[in-house]
Design an enzyme around this catalytic site. Structure first.
Site, PDB file in Angstrom:
ATOM      1  N   LEU A   1       0.851  -1.184   0.000  1.00 17.04           N
ATOM      2  CA  LEU A   1       0.000   0.000   0.000  1.00 17.04           C
ATOM      3  C   LEU A   1       0.888   1.235   0.000  1.00 17.04           C
ATOM      4  CD1 LEU A   1      -2.752  -1.102   2.560  1.00 17.04           C
ATOM      5  CD2 LEU A   1      -2.710  -1.402   0.073  1.00 17.04           C
ATOM      6  N   ASP A   2       1.083   1.779  -1.179  1.00 17.65           N
ATOM      7  CA  ASP A   2       1.990   2.914  -1.356  1.00 17.65           C
ATOM      8  C   ASP A   2       1.401   4.185  -0.757  1.00 17.65           C
ATOM      9  OD1 ASP A   2       4.252   4.357  -2.832  1.00 17.65           O
ATOM     10  OD2 ASP A   2       2.467   5.344  -3.645  1.00 17.65           O
ATOM     11  N   ALA A   3       2.226   4.905   0.003  1.00 21.37           N
ATOM     12  CA  ALA A   3       1.857   6.227   0.550  1.00 21.37           C
ATOM     13  C   ALA A   3       0.505   6.201   1.237  1.00 21.37           C
ATOM     14  CB  ALA A   3       1.875   7.274  -0.565  1.00 21.37           C
ATOM     15  N   ILE A   4       0.174   5.101   1.877  1.00 23.83           N
ATOM     16  CA  ILE A   4      -1.174   4.893   2.401  1.00 23.83           C
ATOM     17  C   ILE A   4      -1.524   5.867   3.533  1.00 23.83           C
ATOM     18  CG2 ILE A   4      -0.504   3.136   4.093  1.00 23.83           C
ATOM     19  CD1 ILE A   4      -3.650   3.101   1.841  1.00 23.83           C
TER      20      ILE A   4
END
Length: 563
Positions: A231-234
């Site tokens: 989960l990128d930059a969540i």
């Protein structure tokens, strides 16, 4: 968990996310989504063990003329690291317009230069796969954002316009670009929240329709072969007026919602959160160790290992490491030293002083790297990350003058990575013994491109044999990984006890309570020979040397002592 309990848990999460704005139709729509995915064919996952080693790579990091790059990458990995690398983290593999993949045009459409879903699923038959879910933002060229600009009813709430009544004063930014940008819409100018760039438009999960779409996407990835989903930059996902708009409770509840659904459809699918922030905020995404992320990126490790190997003083690393132990039987740390991004330094806040961080900044500049900054709420700027290849970052110009010593230092740094509690992830340019890619940096003007070099298949295959630096790093890391995979004491769920042997050494003990196996790791972090007396008896599995109370280590040498 049976379906009835899943539905109850999902409804509970939706009520926590939307509070007074919750509507019963939300649950009805999500129930329909669950029923849809129940008709799909789901392949089971195996649990994560000490055998799991992740490779972080782009889908086109290795290429051949006229061949889909996913096919070439799969072929290369099968030839060169099959059985050593088990999990392949494909950085965003979807159509994009900027940021080397992190400005996704369509979450469901594979970039044609890489191949298609058939190539992805074929890859997933040979390796466990980790996909990137850039859940926080989309490309301004996406059909969803274009629908928003055209005032289409379906997309009217999918993005976040500027609101004069919203208090933005505490919003945390990782970039120096404006928080909002203006775009030409069908009926005039429209604005949208842009945490990262004008081309990366933040989505609005306060719109249930958007959250439903995002949930469908993450289930699609799991169904299409993902064993892990990053989960990128969540941390930026949910926004509330007057707050930092980071790590808000609603964001955590969304991740927990996704965990419930992934556990139901494909248990042991690893949710891995990427939040480049101070350590305490980072580990909050583990929840209670059973209900949120399975792993969090261990962002403090890269700069602290660099600090240790630069100063020849393990004190700060040792002090921090004493706060890290096993999380639970299902949650752990995603450990890395290098990645497609730079070496983030925010995680060292409260661990290293400003003066100690400046030592690293000055060294990176001296060694040909770049430094990236972030905006602070008080209007100032501070160092955000160091952009440099990790091999070059480690070198102390005055003393690490021979290639042999530089290679030993690279392997020594990775020995910490491989010994630390969690799952190791190795960046492809580190595995290949690469150095700074100045051509990529200069052609793009993008600091991060200094460590994103890509390779023609036959060139890198030959270079890993004929180039001494590449060959010794590559084969040295492979040998260490193979040794590690055979030892249950390195399970990601085995306990960790840090041993303070003074600033010249970094040492820890790993114990698997289930098997009783124990391994003690001792590293000489200095450029000269050192010895230390320890109450340890056993065999150094690296060279079969018998250890009985005294350990002698050459410059950057380390031992794995099995009792």
């Amino acid at each position: 968990m049976n379906k009835e309990k899943v539905l109850q848990s999902v409804e509970s999460k939706l009520k926590l996310i939307y509070k007074n704005d919750y509507k019963t139709e939300y649950m009805d729509l999500l129930s329909e989504l669950i029923s849809k995915w129940e008709k799909a064919n789901w392949m089971p996952n195996d649990p994560v063990t000490q055998k799991n080693v992740y490779l972080i790579t782009y889908g086109d990091s290795i290429y051949e003329s006229g061949v889909p790059t996913l096919e070439t990458l799969n072929k290369f990995l099968q030839e060169q690291v099959n059985g050593v690398i088990t999990d392949v983290h494909l950085l965003p593999m979807f159509e994009y317009t900027s940021d080397d993949g992190f400005s996704v045009v369509d979450y469901r459409q594979i970039d044609k230069k890489l191949g298609d879903w058939n190539h992805i699923q074929s890859f997933a038959q040979d390796f466990r796969m980790m996909y990137d879910f850039v859940a926080n933002h989309l490309s301004k060229s996406s059909s969803w954002f274009q629908g928003y600009l055209n005032d289409e009813e379906e997309y009217k709430d999918f993005f976040i316009p500027h609101d004069e009544n919203f208090d933005y004063s505490k919003v945390i930014r990782p970039r120096t670009s404006p928080l909002f940008h203006e775009y030409k819409g069908k009926n005039g100018v429209k604005t949208a929240w842009t945490t990262f760039s004008e081309d990366q438009v933040d989505v609005n999960p306060k719109s249930f329709s958007m959250l439903k779409e995002l949930t469908d996407v993450i289930l699609l990835y799991a169904n299409k072969g993902a064993s892990s989903i990053r989960l990128d930059a969540i941390g930026f996902l949910w926004k509330v007026s007057g707050t930092s708009c980071m790590h808000l409770k609603e964001t955590h509840e969304i991740i927990k919602l996704w965990r419930i659904l992934l556990d139901y459809f494909k248990k042991d699918t690893q949710i891995i959160t990427e939040t480049n922030v101070p350590h305490k905020e980072n580990i909050s995404y583990l929840g209670d160790g059973t209900d949120e992320a399975h792993m969090v990126y261990q962002f403090a490790l890269p700069p602290l290992v660099l600090h240790t190997m630069t100063t020849h003083d393990s004190s700060k690393l040792t002090r921090w490491a004493k706060t890290i132990d096993k999380v639970s039987e299902t949650a752990t740390y995603f450990n890395f030293l290098a990645s497609h991004d730079g070496i983030g330094v925010r995680a060292t806040e409260g661990i290293l002083t400003d003066e100690e961080r400046k030592v690293l900044v000055d060294k990176v500049v001296e060694n040909g790297g770049r430094v990236s900054y972030k905006n602070n709420t008080d209007g100032t700027q501070s160092v955000y990350e160091l952009n440099i290849n990790y091999f070059d970052a480690l070198v102390n110009q005055a003393e690490d003058q021979t290639l042999e010593l530089k290679i030993k230092k690279m392997l020594a740094a990775h020995s910490i990575l491989l010994s630390f509690v969690g799952v190791p992830a190795i960046y492809y340019n580190s595995l290949f013994g690469s150095t700074n890619d100045y051509k990529g940096l200069e052609e793009s003007g993008i600091n991060r491109r200094i460590n994103r070099e890509k390779f023609e298949f036959s060139f890198i295959k030959e270079a890993l044999v004929s180039d001494e630096r590449r060959s010794k790093v590559f084969n040295g890391l492979k040998a260490l990984l193979q040794l590690r995979q055979a030892e249950s004491a390195f399970s990601p769920y085995a306990s960790q006890n840090v041993i303070d042997l003074g600033p010249a050494f970094f040492a820890l003990e790993r114990v698997n309570d289930q098997t009783g196996e124990k391994i003690t790791f001792i590293l000489n972090v200095t450029a000269k020979k050192n010895d230390v007396t320890v109450a340890i008896k056993g065999t150094n599995i690296l060279n079969n040397e018998i250890i009985d109370g005294k350990v002698e280590l050459e410059a950057y040498e380390f031992a794995w002592i099995k009792a």
